[in-house]
Design a protein around this motif. Sequence first.
Motif, mmCIF file in Angstrom:
data_model
loop_
_atom_site.group_PDB
_atom_site.id
_atom_site.type_symbol
_atom_site.label_atom_id
_atom_site.label_comp_id
_atom_site.label_asym_id
_atom_site.label_seq_id
_atom_site.Cartn_x
_atom_site.Cartn_y
_atom_site.Cartn_z
ATOM 1 N N UNK A 91 0.484 -12.843 3.911
ATOM 2 C CA UNK A 91 0.435 -12.465 5.321
ATOM 3 C C UNK A 91 -0.886 -11.865 5.795
ATOM 4 N N UNK A 92 -1.731 -11.448 4.880
ATOM 5 C CA UNK A 92 -3.009 -10.848 5.265
ATOM 6 C C UNK A 92 -4.181 -11.831 5.116
ATOM 7 N N UNK A 105 2.226 -2.573 3.212
ATOM 8 C CA UNK A 105 3.563 -3.045 3.546
ATOM 9 C C UNK A 105 4.459 -1.813 3.575
ATOM 10 N N UNK A 106 5.124 -1.615 4.699
ATOM 11 C CA UNK A 106 6.093 -0.529 4.825
ATOM 12 C C UNK A 106 7.470 -1.162 4.772
ATOM 13 N N UNK A 138 3.928 -4.825 8.389
ATOM 14 C CA UNK A 138 2.614 -5.085 7.792
ATOM 15 C C UNK A 138 1.564 -4.382 8.646
ATOM 16 N N UNK A 139 0.695 -3.625 7.979
ATOM 17 C CA UNK A 139 -0.299 -2.859 8.725
ATOM 18 C C UNK A 139 -1.641 -2.844 8.007
ATOM 19 N N UNK A 167 0.628 -0.088 -0.872
ATOM 20 C CA UNK A 167 -0.591 -0.854 -0.707
ATOM 21 C C UNK A 167 -0.285 -2.304 -1.076
ATOM 22 N N UNK A 168 -0.896 -3.244 -0.384
ATOM 23 C CA UNK A 168 -0.664 -4.665 -0.649
ATOM 24 C C UNK A 168 -0.938 -5.016 -2.115
ATOM 25 N N UNK A 169 -1.979 -4.427 -2.706
ATOM 26 C CA UNK A 169 -2.288 -4.701 -4.115
ATOM 27 C C UNK A 169 -1.125 -4.317 -5.027
#
Length: 177
Positions: A91-92, A105-106, A138-139, A167-169
């Motif tokens: 998504x990013x 990602x929350x 998603x932020x 965190x996305x990672x």
Amino acid sequence: MKTTRLIALLRGINVGGHHKVPMAELSKAMEQLGCSGISTLLNTGNVLFNAPEKNISETAIEAHLQEVFGFSIPVILRTFDELSELVQTDPFKEIVVTKDTRLYVTFLKNKPKTDLQLPYFSADRSFQIISVSSTAVLSILDLSIGKTVKGMDDLEKLFGKEVTTRNWNTVVKLTNK
């Protein structure tokens, strides 16, 4: 009995010396619930495990962890497949990432009640929300604009306290375990 691979995302443990939960003890607590194939990632409450299908819930895990550790630990459960699908959608992919960019990602415990116009920007424009679904937000945080994560306070204001952010990672690593 059929088992499902799940991921428990714990909120508010091992932050600033508060609510200390050693990962070995967390794994043992999950084992006591009948879970198997348990592994943790980082020290922030990411637990992968197998559980008998329809035999484990957020409520059951929360109650057991409170009994074991003596304080409330909010839990959000996702299936391994759900997280894998999210990672596969990338998504990013359209975001230009620099050394100051943080992708988040929350995870939401409940369907959001807000009807947010996207993209949403914090007052200083350092934080933006690019997507909201029934299960996740998603932020992006740009530390070159604001050297603080204060913009992320907007997440709780908009979506309540029954959320937890990764965190996305970290999300990607969870699907590679």
